[in-house]
Design an enzyme around this catalytic site. Sequence first.
Site, PDB file in Angstrom:
ATOM      1  N   GLU B  67       0.809  -1.224   0.000  1.00 15.64           N
ATOM      2  CA  GLU B  67       0.000   0.000   0.000  1.00 15.64           C
ATOM      3  C   GLU B  67       0.840   1.270   0.000  1.00 15.64           C
ATOM      4  OE1 GLU B  67      -0.881  -2.756   1.505  1.00 15.64           O
ATOM      5  OE2 GLU B  67      -2.932  -3.110   0.797  1.00 15.64           O
ATOM      6  N   HIS B 136     -11.869  -5.283   8.735  1.00 16.24           N
ATOM      7  CA  HIS B 136     -12.312  -5.186   7.338  1.00 16.24           C
ATOM      8  C   HIS B 136     -13.673  -4.520   7.240  1.00 16.24           C
ATOM      9  CE1 HIS B 136      -9.190  -8.262   7.007  1.00 16.24           C
ATOM     10  NE2 HIS B 136      -9.193  -8.123   5.704  1.00 16.24           N
TER      11      HIS B 136
END
Lengths: 328, 331
Positions: B67, B136
């Site tokens: 990322e 999540h």
Amino acid sequence: MADDATLDPAVHRGLYRTMSLIKQCDDRFRTMLSSGQIFIVYYSPRGQEAISAGVGAHLRPDDSVVTTYRGLHDHLAKGVDLRGLWAEFLGKSTGLCKGKGGPMHITSPSDGLMVTTGIVGAGLPIANGFAMAAQLDGSDAVTVVNFGDGASNIGAFHEAVNLAAIWKLPVVFVCHNNLYAEHTAFEAGTAGGSVAGRASAYGIAGQRVDGNDPVEVYLAAQEAVRRARAGEGPTIVECMTYRFHGHVVGDAMEYQPPDERAAAMAADPVDRYRARLVTDATLTEAELADIDSTIAAEIDDAVEFAQSSPAPDLSELYTDVYAEGVAP
Amino acid sequence: MTATETTRVMMVREAINDALDRALASDDKVVLLGEDIADPGGGVYGITKGLSTKYGLDRVRPTPISEQAIVGAAIGAAVAGYRPVAEIMIMDFFGVCLDQVANHAAKLRYMSGGQTTVPLTIRCSAGAAMSLGAQHSQMLEAWLVHTPGLKVCIPSNSADAKGMLTTCIFDDDPCVFVEQVMGYFNGSECPEGEHRVPIGEAAIRREGDAITLVSYGRQMNDVLTAADQLAADGIDAEVIDLRWLQPLDTATILASVRKTGRLAILHEAVKRGGVGAEIAAVVAEEAFDSLRAPVVRIAGKNTPVPYARELEAAFLPTVGDLVAAARALVS
Ligand SMILES: Cc1ncc(C[n+]2csc(CCOP(=O)(O)OP(=O)(O)O)c2C)c(N)n1
Ligand SMILES: [Mg+2]
């Protein structure tokens, strides 16, 4: 030591000029700090001049450079305007970034000095983006990203080197290995004993050079930049060096063996190179003295300019947060 | 709205794909980066399906699971004149690239005194309701709104998803575009042609004078349902869809509160330090005299998002919570 005779005298002149400029600028900052004329937090690159000079000699204005808080040597080697640089260090309205960035965030896109960051290792992923843009443009421009030995232990280093490798990005990763990350010695914090050695894990070229010898750096950077321009992918160049003045000026340096520092300073890369140029009759003492004094005058002018410039207008607090039309 | 005449029903996920497709077609400088975004899958939710086949892997670039490297590369390319759209698969993963987002994308323009700018868009999926648990499911917009230099938006329907994403891509600042997974399959009329939504403009979804209900994202459907229930009781709610959380359309909120004298804010993100707290503070500072009742926030509980369906449902704000709160304010 590299063989100086392989290089054109004009190259030596350029290398020496850059090194003298860095040394003299640094000397001036530290003199002004210790005499109380200025009050800034200053990360001296003194001792690391040969790295920026040797790498910078291969770069064009359309090549990009990314560097760190200890970046003065890289800024100067990329050719940023001396007045604007000094004014930015002093936080003046006439600074390159209007006094809003400061020494840790020097930016001069017209010279290709694209990002200076205060976050260790964060420049590497961003450098990939400049390289990706050049690749998409079909240009042969390269990106050089400078970072310390300590930065090779942060995740961003590994993510960025991996991505550059799989995308064959035209980027040169230049590690200024000055043997310390703040107070932590290189071996204490870095497994494997070498930053360049990590290149093999990513299947790219890696080379460790004497970062105190501008000619060795010049030759290594020449190959790395050639490789990048030719589309052959990234290189890690690890330049072994030493920082003369601790992490930040004022650092008591208790963690550094005094002998080690004394030895490094006795082998000052700028003085050594200067002496070598005279001994080898590459440049005369008079020519070198002329380079030194011309630079001294340029610095006098830049210091005078910076000191006499006004502080930023307070309205600048609110500008440049967003592009046109959006209030902060 | 700069809508063309023709519209058709699209799911939010189709509208996002359409916006990306049109941006890639209209400007060579638009490039996409992200994990697994290439065909055949086109991302874990299929949002980018078809695009790598149509525009090639140079412009629709699948990346390793990195990322920081994704956002960093997008930042550098953006400063160099591209308009990258980086995908962070799930908003929770901002945790591993927040330095690039908050210290670099958000600040390079300011730190350079306006010499560089970062026309970057970061898309991410987000939100709870699928029993994905605490790592999540989060809505982290408050992290981003707290960072000057970023623009942040969350669409509630297909037309806005298409129009706001297009606006983000062609805006010169770094924008974060949040896509709630539970909203991906909601269908609504969406302009077929070029469509943009102006930055920082909220939409009044329903006019009323008894109470102002403010929300954003997929919860707008809940808020409109609540407004219908309130209307049945004779309570006429004004409903504002913020769309942009930064810049925040405080003028629209304040004008409404000055009219209604009452305010309830609903969002999925945890209540503490959330966008609702900012709105409540702005109203207290600017329209205190207009308030006829305390401001109420209905939001995610101040806990991690739990796994079990029953617990997850208890975490989320509901239509019932909002209706009850609104009734109490008006009575
Ligand atoms: C992510 C991050 N962690 C910690 C710091 C604090 N810090 C600033 S410089 C530095 C040492 C970095 O060492 P190195 O990479 O070797 O560079 P050098 O200072 O020697 O040039 C540290 C820990 C920081 N700026 N950023
Ligand atoms: Mg170091």
